[in-house]
Write an enzyme that holds these catalytic residues in place. Structure first.
Site, PDB file in Angstrom:
ATOM      1  N   TYR A  77       0.844  -1.209   0.000  1.00 28.93           N
ATOM      2  CA  TYR A  77       0.000   0.000   0.000  1.00 28.93           C
ATOM      3  C   TYR A  77       0.874   1.252   0.000  1.00 28.93           C
ATOM      4  O   TYR A  77       0.569   2.244  -0.664  1.00 28.93           O
ATOM      5  CB  TYR A  77      -0.925   0.008   1.229  1.00 28.93           C
ATOM      6  CG  TYR A  77      -1.943   1.117   1.163  1.00 28.93           C
ATOM      7  CD1 TYR A  77      -3.189   0.910   0.570  1.00 28.93           C
ATOM      8  CD2 TYR A  77      -1.656   2.391   1.671  1.00 28.93           C
ATOM      9  CE1 TYR A  77      -4.116   1.932   0.466  1.00 28.93           C
ATOM     10  CE2 TYR A  77      -2.590   3.414   1.579  1.00 28.93           C
ATOM     11  CZ  TYR A  77      -3.818   3.184   0.972  1.00 28.93           C
ATOM     12  OH  TYR A  77      -4.729   4.189   0.877  1.00 28.93           O
ATOM     13  N   PHE A 129      -7.418  21.503 -24.704  1.00 27.52           N
ATOM     14  CA  PHE A 129      -7.729  20.075 -24.771  1.00 27.52           C
ATOM     15  C   PHE A 129      -8.954  19.855 -23.897  1.00 27.52           C
ATOM     16  O   PHE A 129      -9.122  20.510 -22.862  1.00 27.52           O
ATOM     17  CB  PHE A 129      -6.568  19.167 -24.355  1.00 27.52           C
ATOM     18  CG  PHE A 129      -6.944  17.728 -24.553  1.00 27.52           C
ATOM     19  CD1 PHE A 129      -7.065  17.222 -25.825  1.00 27.52           C
ATOM     20  CD2 PHE A 129      -7.279  16.918 -23.475  1.00 27.52           C
ATOM     21  CE1 PHE A 129      -7.506  15.907 -26.038  1.00 27.52           C
ATOM     22  CE2 PHE A 129      -7.724  15.610 -23.680  1.00 27.52           C
ATOM     23  CZ  PHE A 129      -7.829  15.104 -24.971  1.00 27.52           C
ATOM     24  N   THR A 130      -9.804  18.911 -24.308  1.00 22.11           N
ATOM     25  CA  THR A 130     -11.133  18.727 -23.708  1.00 22.11           C
ATOM     26  C   THR A 130     -11.090  18.598 -22.178  1.00 22.11           C
ATOM     27  O   THR A 130     -11.689  19.411 -21.468  1.00 22.11           O
ATOM     28  CB  THR A 130     -11.790  17.477 -24.323  1.00 22.11           C
ATOM     29  OG1 THR A 130     -10.877  16.372 -24.202  1.00 22.11           O
ATOM     30  CG2 THR A 130     -12.105  17.690 -25.793  1.00 22.11           C
ATOM     31  N   ASP A 220       1.691  20.143 -20.712  1.00 22.96           N
ATOM     32  CA  ASP A 220       0.952  18.910 -20.981  1.00 22.96           C
ATOM     33  C   ASP A 220       1.886  18.060 -21.833  1.00 22.96           C
ATOM     34  O   ASP A 220       2.008  18.268 -23.040  1.00 22.96           O
ATOM     35  CB  ASP A 220      -0.365  19.210 -21.701  1.00 22.96           C
ATOM     36  CG  ASP A 220      -1.150  17.926 -21.977  1.00 22.96           C
ATOM     37  OD1 ASP A 220      -0.544  16.830 -21.934  1.00 22.96           O
ATOM     38  OD2 ASP A 220      -2.363  18.016 -22.246  1.00 22.96           O
ATOM     39  N   LYS A 263      -0.199   7.448 -23.554  1.00 26.05           N
ATOM     40  CA  LYS A 263       0.192   7.751 -24.943  1.00 26.05           C
ATOM     41  C   LYS A 263       1.685   7.458 -25.100  1.00 26.05           C
ATOM     42  O   LYS A 263       2.099   6.310 -25.191  1.00 26.05           O
ATOM     43  CB  LYS A 263      -0.126   9.215 -25.272  1.00 26.05           C
ATOM     44  CG  LYS A 263      -1.601   9.512 -25.528  1.00 26.05           C
ATOM     45  CD  LYS A 263      -2.414   9.624 -24.312  1.00 26.05           C
ATOM     46  CE  LYS A 263      -3.778  10.236 -24.543  1.00 26.05           C
ATOM     47  NZ  LYS A 263      -4.577  10.230 -23.315  1.00 26.05           N
ATOM     48  N   ARG A 387     -13.296  15.247 -33.998  1.00 20.43           N
ATOM     49  CA  ARG A 387     -12.601  16.319 -33.263  1.00 20.43           C
ATOM     50  C   ARG A 387     -13.029  17.630 -33.922  1.00 20.43           C
ATOM     51  O   ARG A 387     -12.326  18.227 -34.716  1.00 20.43           O
ATOM     52  CB  ARG A 387     -11.073  16.170 -33.360  1.00 20.43           C
ATOM     53  CG  ARG A 387     -10.517  14.961 -32.636  1.00 20.43           C
ATOM     54  CD  ARG A 387     -10.217  15.124 -31.155  1.00 20.43           C
ATOM     55  NE  ARG A 387     -11.317  14.968 -30.261  1.00 20.43           N
ATOM     56  CZ  ARG A 387     -11.187  14.624 -28.969  1.00 20.43           C
ATOM     57  NH1 ARG A 387     -10.011  14.348 -28.457  1.00 20.43           N
ATOM     58  NH2 ARG A 387     -12.229  14.567 -28.182  1.00 20.43           N
ATOM     59  N   PHE A 454     -18.859  14.706 -26.210  1.00 14.60           N
ATOM     60  CA  PHE A 454     -18.480  13.846 -27.342  1.00 14.60           C
ATOM     61  C   PHE A 454     -18.405  12.367 -26.950  1.00 14.60           C
ATOM     62  O   PHE A 454     -18.586  11.497 -27.788  1.00 14.60           O
ATOM     63  CB  PHE A 454     -17.138  14.296 -27.950  1.00 14.60           C
ATOM     64  CG  PHE A 454     -15.997  14.329 -26.970  1.00 14.60           C
ATOM     65  CD1 PHE A 454     -15.787  15.431 -26.163  1.00 14.60           C
ATOM     66  CD2 PHE A 454     -15.137  13.258 -26.848  1.00 14.60           C
ATOM     67  CE1 PHE A 454     -14.738  15.455 -25.249  1.00 14.60           C
ATOM     68  CE2 PHE A 454     -14.081  13.272 -25.946  1.00 14.60           C
ATOM     69  CZ  PHE A 454     -13.894  14.377 -25.131  1.00 14.60           C
TER      70      PHE A 454
HETATM   71  O1  PLI Z   1      -7.047  10.363 -21.071  1.00 13.93           O
HETATM   72  P1  PLI Z   1      -6.227  10.852 -19.917  1.00 13.93           P
HETATM   73  O2  PLI Z   1      -7.036  11.254 -18.764  1.00 13.93           O
HETATM   74  O3  PLI Z   1      -5.136   9.918 -19.541  1.00 13.93           O
HETATM   75  O4  PLI Z   1      -5.440  12.156 -20.447  1.00 13.93           O
HETATM   76  C1  PLI Z   1      -6.067  13.336 -20.799  1.00 13.93           C
HETATM   77  C2  PLI Z   1      -5.296  14.029 -21.880  1.00 13.93           C
HETATM   78  C3  PLI Z   1      -4.598  15.145 -21.577  1.00 13.93           C
HETATM   79  N1  PLI Z   1      -3.902  15.811 -22.529  1.00 13.93           N
HETATM   80  C4  PLI Z   1      -3.861  15.398 -23.820  1.00 13.93           C
HETATM   81  C5  PLI Z   1      -3.095  16.186 -24.820  1.00 13.93           C
HETATM   82  C6  PLI Z   1      -4.546  14.267 -24.193  1.00 13.93           C
HETATM   83  O5  PLI Z   1      -4.479  13.861 -25.452  1.00 13.93           O
HETATM   84  C7  PLI Z   1      -5.318  13.541 -23.213  1.00 13.93           C
HETATM   85  C8  PLI Z   1      -6.113  12.436 -23.560  1.00 13.93           C
HETATM   86  N2  PLI Z   1      -6.350  12.143 -24.820  1.00 13.93           N
HETATM   87  C9  PLI Z   1      -7.125  11.217 -25.329  1.00 13.93           C
HETATM   88  C10 PLI Z   1      -7.955  10.317 -24.506  1.00 13.93           C
HETATM   89  C11 PLI Z   1      -7.163  11.111 -26.759  1.00 13.93           C
HETATM   90  O6  PLI Z   1      -7.867  10.237 -27.293  1.00 13.93           O
HETATM   91  O7  PLI Z   1      -6.494  11.929 -27.417  1.00 13.93           O
END
Ligand code: PLI
Length: 463
Positions: A77, A129-130, A220, A263, A387, A454
């Site tokens: 933990y 970003f969203t 970011d 990513k 998008r 979306f």
């Molecule tokens: O999906 P998260 O919560 O791990 O991360 C959010 C996020 C933050 N910044 C950027 C630039 C992103 O591209 C992002 C998530 N992007 C997704 C889910 C995408 O499909 O692009």
């Protein structure tokens, strides 16, 4: 000789050890699946998808080393060994001092917004970003776009469309006053612009301007290695630097970062907040306990942190990044050769179709990009993502739709998952849809969730 070498084919720098079988569907099955999903590709079941280009988030194939790392998960933990490995990787490859793990990127955005954004604040950034903008808004702030104008023009061939317009940034700072600016949000490989990089020249200029006013930069860094690839390829003076060196230089010009490790860092789940300022770290370390879990796991299993630490090292490897972005460029060039309108230059993590040019007969409030993504799925079972106006959401003051200049369909390429043959199949499907584009109908929205619509909105064909 050199010319000949340049023209030789290249291949992925890995061998395939295990495969996942995909399901082929008939046109009738896809029609039924699309209706059931309310014409929203997010609501399709994965079993009904042939080639999944919805996102590059959490969809990468992990390496054998990452899988081996999963087996040495220390699931204590508190004080897991894997946390310390991750902390070391973040320090070594990115140079940030303090680490707060989170289950994914938006959790890090939540925490940093809670700490730095005060009601009435403004957060300038290189395109929204969203999830990032929503967390800033929920904390009482307002996002202001200060990216260069070229980023909003799909046809502009500017090599660094992620650059910040320094004039716009300084105007915002002067208008609201430096004490009202929570921080400047700098994204690398700007997602909503089409995976477009920021240059180091621009970032250095942003750094001196913000230092003049005593304003932090929060990075970011979700696709920082991909951004570094373009710097190495395009920016004078960086051709001989390694991806690792460029990544570290980018991070050194910022005060902290939010990371979706799903990513660049090649894991299926994970993220973090990294910060150089001890006081902000202390507060974040405290808040993460409320929302995610103890500060040495932050919503992750030990094994996930280990896989992330290994993935970070793999992400800055030249052979990896060259093949990763190379595959995206391969698909983009195929579509360009077919005359399909896409965002130029081709970006890092996907090819973005210009739905306004693809479907010029549809008004933006008939959701052309949403309709195009649905049509592509119907044609071949290839799943993509809108998008455009749906992703942009509504203005929180007026309640009106935002009408973004970019109305795009993203064909996002997961890392190390598909082959060039898959890319050929995708390109042929897009070409087929393009050949009968005037028959594609618009959509009407019949269900709209309050946040990040979306993901769950539902649509029906118009007329
Ligand atoms: O999906 P998260 O919560 O791990 O991360 C959010 C996020 C933050 N910044 C950027 C630039 C992103 O591209 C992002 C998530 N992007 C997704 C889910 C995408 O499909 O692009």
């Amino acid at each position: 000789m050199e010319e000949r070498v340049k023209k030789r084919s290249w291949a992925e720098p890995f061998k395939i050890k295990m495969v996942e079988l995909v399901h082929m569907t008939t046109l009738e099955e896809r029609r039924a699946a699309l209706q059931e999903a309310g014409y929203n590709t997010f609501l399709l079941k994965s079993k009904d998808v042939y080639i999944d280009l919805l996102t590059d988030s959490g969809t990468s194939a992990m390496s054998d080393r990452q899988w081996a790392g999963m087996m040495v998960g220390d699931e204590a933990y508190a004080g897991s060994e894997n946390y310390y490995h991750l902390e070391e990787a973040v320090r070594t490859y990115y140079g940030y001092k303090y680490l707060v793990p989170t289950h994914q990127g938006r959790a890090a955005e939540h925490i940093i917004s809670k700490i730095l954004v005060k009601p009435g604040d403004v957060i300038p950034g290189n395109m929204y970003f969203t999830t990032t903008r929503l967390h800033q808004e929920l904390a009482g702030g307002t996002f202001v776009d200060v990216i260069i104008d070229e980023a909003h023009d799909p046809d502009s061939e500017h090599p660094f469309k992620g650059d910040i317009d320094l004039q716009k940034l300084e105007t915002v700072i002067k208008k609201y006053g430096a004490d009202k600016i929570s921080y400047v949000c700098v994204a690398t490989a700007v997602n909503m612009a089409g995976g477009q990089p920021i240059s180091l020249t621009n970032l250095k200029a942003v750094r001196s301007l913000t230092q003049k006013y005593g304003i932090r930069i929060i990075h970011d860094m979700t696709r920082v290695a991909e951004n570094a690839y373009f710097i190495k390829e395009r920016e004078p003076g960086y051709g001989d630097k390694s991806i690792q060196e460029i990544v570290k230089e980018i991070c050194s010009l910022t005060d902290g970062a939010t990371m979706s490790a799903k990513k660049d860092a090649l894991v299926n789940i994970g993220g973090f907040l990294a910060i150089n300022d001890w006081e902000v770290f202390e507060e974040a370390r405290n808040l993460v306990v409320v929302y995610e879990g103890l500060h040495t796991y932050g919503g992750l299993a030990g094994r996930d942190m280990e896989a992330m630490a290994i993935g970070i090292a793999e992400s800055v490897n030249w052979d990896h990044i060259k093949a990763r972005v190379g595959q995206v460029i391969y698909l983009g060039n195929k579509l360009l050769d077919m005359g399909v309108p896409i965002v130029k230059p081709i970006g890092s993590h996907g090819v973005f179709l210009n739905a306004k040019k693809f479907l010029p007969h549809l008004k933006q409030d008939a959701f052309p990009a949403q309709a195009l993504a649905a049509e592509i799925y119907l044609d071949s079972g290839v799943r993509s993502m809108e998008r455009g106006i749906v992703s942009a959401g509504r203005n929180k003051e007026t309640g009106d739709h935002y009408y973004p200049k970019l109305e795009l369909v993203r064909l996002t390429i997961p890392r190390r998952v598909y082959t060039q043959a898959h890319m050929d199949v995708v390109a042929e499907s897009i070409e087929e849809v393009y050949s009968k584009r005037e028959k594609v109908q618009g959509l009407k929205m019949v269900y709209e969730p309050k946040y990040l619509r979306f993901f769950q909105a539902r649509f029906e064909p118009l007329g």
